[in-house]
Design an enzyme around this catalytic site. Structure first.
Site: not given
Length: 272
Positions: A91, A151, A2-3
């Site tokens: 689960h 960065r 899941p993004e």
DNA sequence: AGGGCTACCTGTACGC
DNA sequence: TGCGTACAGGTAGCCC
């Protein structure tokens, strides 16, 4: 799985299906997740209802009709299913019992978690407080990106960093850099203005489209990476090692490399 | 302070 | 068939 778009799809599904329904009880089937499920949850949330469901990055926040909120993370394999006749599956971790249905959180690999907070404390929790801007918000713009170019990392890792921008994961980072034609190994400080603009544009375009696709594919009451076909069917580069590039069409140009322990896919010809 | 690496856990695919 | 290994879209926490 899941993004951001997947988590958003789950949010929309839950918003449609479990908001304002009274929770008669909650049963913890297996408290073993990334963090132990607190046995305070069934006590504190009994007889309440969810009034609102928010998403921040890849986190889901359930606000309840009392003082409490739940913070969920789906990890890699977490999913919800809604059913009127509960049959325990391997689960399953926690079951929310409404008068006519049950909502179950299942997570094979146990990388996900659920924590209970007082509502006012949830956004200052360690999980949420340092998250970077939402990629679909106005805050994620050229100026913000430009400020962060000092960065010392490459562009793939920067996009993966949840404190720089929240919600992007391994698949979408490859897809975004493919779409913007930027090579994932490029050092952040080497990026030109027009490349930053392309990356931002690609990110917003791809995420929006994926959320749209997710919304059209909910056809039953299970919201998991197996059930939602959405973006999987629309990948341009991820998982296509050794295949023709879908943009330049040249054969065997999609290459798989390892960046910080994760697979990255890109076209050696048209991502510069 | 920021970035890189590893651990966490289970299931699956693949080579022998 | 069975076994060993590599790999999977996540983050937290440690180390430098």
């Amino acid at each position: 799985m899941p993004e951001l778009p997947e988590v958003e799809t789950v949010r929309i599904f839950l918003k449609k299906n479990v908001i304002q329904k009274k929770i008669l009880s909650i049963k913890i089937e297996d408290s073993n997740l990334r963090f132990q499920i607190s046995n305070e949850i069934p006590i504190k949330l009994r007889n309440s209802m969810i009034t609102k469901i928010l998403r921040r990055g890849k986190y889901l926040i359930f606000l309840y009709s009392n003082d409490y909120a739940l913070l969920f993370h789906l990890g890699m394999t977490g999913y919800f299913r809604l059913t009127d006749s509960y049959k325990k599956k391997k689960h399953d971790h926690i079951v929310f019992i409404f008068s006519e249905e049950k909502l179950i959180f299942n997570d094979i690999r146990k990388f996900g978690f659920v924590k209970i907070y007082k509502k006012q404390r949830i956004f200052t929790s360690k999980h949420i407080k340092n998250l970077g801007p939402e990629p679909l918000s106005k805050a994620f713009d050229f100026e913000y990106f430009h400020k962060n170019l000092n960065r010392k990392t490459n562009i793939k890792n920067l996009l993966m960093n949840q404190n720089f921008v929240s919600g992007l994961g391994n698949i979408y980072c490859s897809e975004i850099l493919f779409d913007s034609q930027v090579k994932p190994t490029r050092s952040v400080k080497s990026l030109k203005d027009k490349e930053l603009k392309r990356i931002i544009g690609s990110a917003k375009k791809i995420l929006k489209n994926s959320i749209k696709l997710g919304g059209t594919t909910i056809k039953n009451f299970i919201v998991s990476y197996e059930e939602i076909g959405y973006f999987k069917n629309n990948l341009m580069v991820y998982g296509r090692e050794g295949c023709n590039c879908m943009r330049c069409k040249k054969s065997i140009l999609v290459k798989k490399i390892n960046q910080s322990g994760r697979s990255t896919f890109f076209c050696t010809e048209c991502q510069l």
